[in-house]
Design an enzyme around this catalytic site. Structure first.
Site, PDB file in Angstrom:
ATOM      1  N   THR A 186      -0.986   0.275  -5.317  1.00  0.00           N
ATOM      2  CA  THR A 186      -2.428   0.394  -5.100  1.00  0.00           C
ATOM      3  C   THR A 186      -2.750   0.145  -3.634  1.00  0.00           C
ATOM      4  OG1 THR A 186      -4.607  -0.206  -5.994  1.00  0.00           O
ATOM      5  CG2 THR A 186      -3.045  -2.002  -5.741  1.00  0.00           C
ATOM      6  N   ASN A 187      -4.012  -0.092  -3.298  1.00  0.00           N
ATOM      7  CA  ASN A 187      -4.411  -0.298  -1.894  1.00  0.00           C
ATOM      8  C   ASN A 187      -5.429  -1.428  -1.820  1.00  0.00           C
ATOM      9  OD1 ASN A 187      -7.167   0.876  -2.227  1.00  0.00           O
ATOM     10  ND2 ASN A 187      -5.969   2.686  -2.748  1.00  0.00           N
ATOM     11  N   ASP A 188      -5.932  -1.679  -0.619  1.00  0.00           N
ATOM     12  CA  ASP A 188      -6.785  -2.847  -0.375  1.00  0.00           C
ATOM     13  C   ASP A 188      -8.245  -2.688  -0.776  1.00  0.00           C
ATOM     14  OD1 ASP A 188      -5.135  -4.835   0.644  1.00  0.00           O
ATOM     15  OD2 ASP A 188      -5.071  -3.888   2.620  1.00  0.00           O
TER      16      ASP A 188
END
Ligand code: C5P
Length: 223
Positions: A29-31
């Protein structure tokens, strides 16, 4: 008091960072926190729109009264957006969509063994949802994108606006720690298809969302 500039309009907002599964217990996933998308959903609702919030998992509580569609992966998000877009007046893609997804998802937890000191993950490009939306977009519909850039902000943003047939793009510089991902504040440059561009001051995502919704309503009124 918010003017009811989107009264009776249907607006889809996407939010959060997609999750691309590797196995039953792991994902990439990402931030993204989802804050920008949730703020846009709230602002659109305050302006009188019927809002559908298609959201990846976040720590946030959706604004009361919006229709929430939970998703995880980019594929889920693409399906949810593409099935609902024909009924919508506008789409705001604030989700931080993964660019790559695992080629395969393991049915069982991936194990470490004495032989696999290295594990090579194969990824493939995800579908570009806004590019797919562009193919079915009618002249009366408005699409808005976000561009998170770390360099050449304006040139990259202008290219994105054109290649995805967007009416409006909000570009922000995610290399700055004081704005963007996870922050309560943001600073964006709005770029419109007609070439008009303006930069907001660094301010709350709530205010940026209100400015975005005001522009969205103005563009929609000209369609
Ligand atoms: O190309 P980039 O990911 O920077 O474009 C950002 C915009 O495109 C965002 O609005 C994002 O939600 C959307 N996007 C998309 N499908 C993807 C990747 C990004 O619709 N696969």
């Amino acid at each position: 008091f918010t003017p009811q500039t989107l009264q009776g309009k249907s607006v889809i907002v996407t939010a959060g960072g997609t999750r691309e599964r590797l196995d039953p217990v792991r994902f990439l996933t990402n931030d993204s926190s989802g804050k920008m998308g949730y703020a846009v959903a709230a602002a659109a609702q305050q302006a009188g729109a019927n809002v559908t919030l298609i959201t990846a998992p976040t720590r946030l509580t959706p604004p009361a009264g919006v229709t929430v569609v939970p998703i995880q992966s980019t594929t889920d998000l693409a399906n949810a957006v593409l099935t609902r877009f024909p009924e919508a007046d506008a789409l705001v893609m604030a989700a931080a969509v993964a660019d790559f997804q695992p080629l395969t998802t393991a049915d069982q937890k991936i194990k470490k063994t004495k032989d696999n000191d290295e594990l090579i993950l194969k990824l493939k490009k995800t579908p570009d949802i806004l590019a797919e939306v562009a193919k079915i977009k009618r002249a009366d519909q408005v699409t808005v994108g976000f561009a998170a850039e770390t360099q050449n902000l304006l040139a990259n943003a202008q290219h994105k606006l054109e290649s995805k047939s967007l009416d409006l793009l909000a570009a922000n510089d995610v290399s700055r720690a004081d704005i963007g991902f996870n922050s309560d504040d943001n600073q964006v440059t709005f770029i419109q298809a007609d070439g008009v561009s303006d930069q907001t001051p660094k301010t709350s995502k709530t205010r940026i969302a209100a400015a975005l919704v005001a522009k969205l309503a103005t563009i929609l009124a000209t369609k």
